[in-house]
Design a protein around this motif. Structure first.
Motif, short mmCIF file in Angstrom:
data_model
loop_
_atom_site.label_atom_id
_atom_site.label_comp_id
_atom_site.label_asym_id
_atom_site.label_seq_id
_atom_site.Cartn_x
_atom_site.Cartn_y
_atom_site.Cartn_z
N ALA A 15 0.83 -1.21 0.00
CA ALA A 15 0.00 0.00 0.00
C ALA A 15 0.87 1.26 0.00
N VAL A 16 1.92 1.26 0.79
CA VAL A 16 2.82 2.42 0.83
C VAL A 16 3.52 2.58 -0.53
N ALA A 17 3.92 1.47 -1.12
CA ALA A 17 4.57 1.54 -2.44
C ALA A 17 3.62 2.10 -3.50
N THR A 18 2.35 1.70 -3.47
CA THR A 18 1.40 2.23 -4.44
C THR A 18 1.12 3.71 -4.18
N TRP A 19 1.22 4.11 -2.93
CA TRP A 19 0.99 5.51 -2.58
C TRP A 19 2.17 6.39 -3.00
N LEU A 20 3.39 5.89 -2.85
CA LEU A 20 4.58 6.69 -3.12
C LEU A 20 5.04 6.68 -4.57
N TRP A 109 12.20 0.54 -7.14
CA TRP A 109 11.85 1.43 -6.04
C TRP A 109 10.73 0.85 -5.18
N GLY A 110 9.76 0.20 -5.81
CA GLY A 110 8.68 -0.42 -5.06
C GLY A 110 9.16 -1.54 -4.16
N SER A 115 10.32 -3.56 1.18
CA SER A 115 11.30 -4.13 2.11
C SER A 115 11.52 -3.23 3.31
N PHE A 116 11.62 -1.94 3.08
CA PHE A 116 11.83 -1.00 4.18
C PHE A 116 10.64 -0.99 5.13
N VAL A 117 9.42 -0.96 4.59
CA VAL A 117 8.23 -0.95 5.44
C VAL A 117 8.14 -2.25 6.24
N ASN A 118 8.40 -3.39 5.61
CA ASN A 118 8.39 -4.66 6.34
C ASN A 118 9.44 -4.68 7.44
N SER A 122 8.64 -4.80 11.42
CA SER A 122 9.17 -5.92 12.20
C SER A 122 9.99 -5.46 13.40
N ILE A 123 10.72 -4.35 13.28
CA ILE A 123 11.53 -3.91 14.42
C ILE A 123 10.77 -3.03 15.40
N SER A 124 9.69 -2.38 14.94
CA SER A 124 9.00 -1.48 15.84
C SER A 124 7.72 -2.06 16.41
N VAL A 125 6.90 -2.62 15.60
CA VAL A 125 5.59 -3.10 16.05
C VAL A 125 5.64 -4.55 16.51
N LEU A 126 6.38 -5.37 15.80
CA LEU A 126 6.35 -6.81 16.04
C LEU A 126 7.54 -7.32 16.85
N LYS A 127 8.22 -6.44 17.57
CA LYS A 127 9.43 -6.89 18.27
C LYS A 127 9.13 -7.91 19.36
#
Length: 131
Positions: A15-20, A109-110, A115-118, A122-127
């Motif tokens: 979703a972020v990739a389609t937005w950016l 770029w997508g 990859s960056f969003v995942n 993974s490091i912030s929400v799913l730690k």
């Protein structure tokens, strides 16, 4: 539970990739609640297709590309990720989902954005889930 969190984080990345990125898009409405209703299921299906490709096709391609990966000091992995996103769009278009990636550079770029969003999720929400 791990599958659901992975699927949702990949969906957020797509979703972020389609937005950016202008060259990555879903067909259908482009604003408001209608857009959300129309694109939530295709977004999850694209995430599922991308996951299946990343699980089965990408390791084979990576294995046969080891000389190029070593020669480019790992940068060829970016090319592989872009090709996997383009393959996802091709399969999604073939089954009528309406996900499009126009050109290699948009795919590159997508794939970086996804990859960056995942990674960020993974490091912030799913730690807590990693232990």
């Amino acid at each position: 539970m791990r599958f659901v969190t992975w699927l949702l984080s990949t969906a957020v990345g797509v979703a972020v990739a389609t937005w950016l990125i202008d060259g990555i898009f879903f067909t259908g409405p482009s604003s408001g609640w209608e857009e959300v209703q129309h694109k939530i299921l295709p977004l999850l299906l694209v995430s599922l297709i991308l996951g299946v490709i990343s699980s089965f096709v990408k390791p084979v391609v990576t294995f046969f590309s080891i000389p190029f990966i070593v020669l480019t000091l790992g940068l060829f992995l970016l090319v592989i990720n872009a090709l996997m996103l383009m393959l996802t769009a091709w399969i999604a278009g073939g089954i009528g989902i309406g996900f499009h990636v126009e050109g290699f550079w948009n795919a590159l770029w997508g794939s970086l954005v996804i990859s960056f969003v995942n990674w960020f999720i993974s490091i912030s929400v799913l730690k807590d889930d990693r232990q």
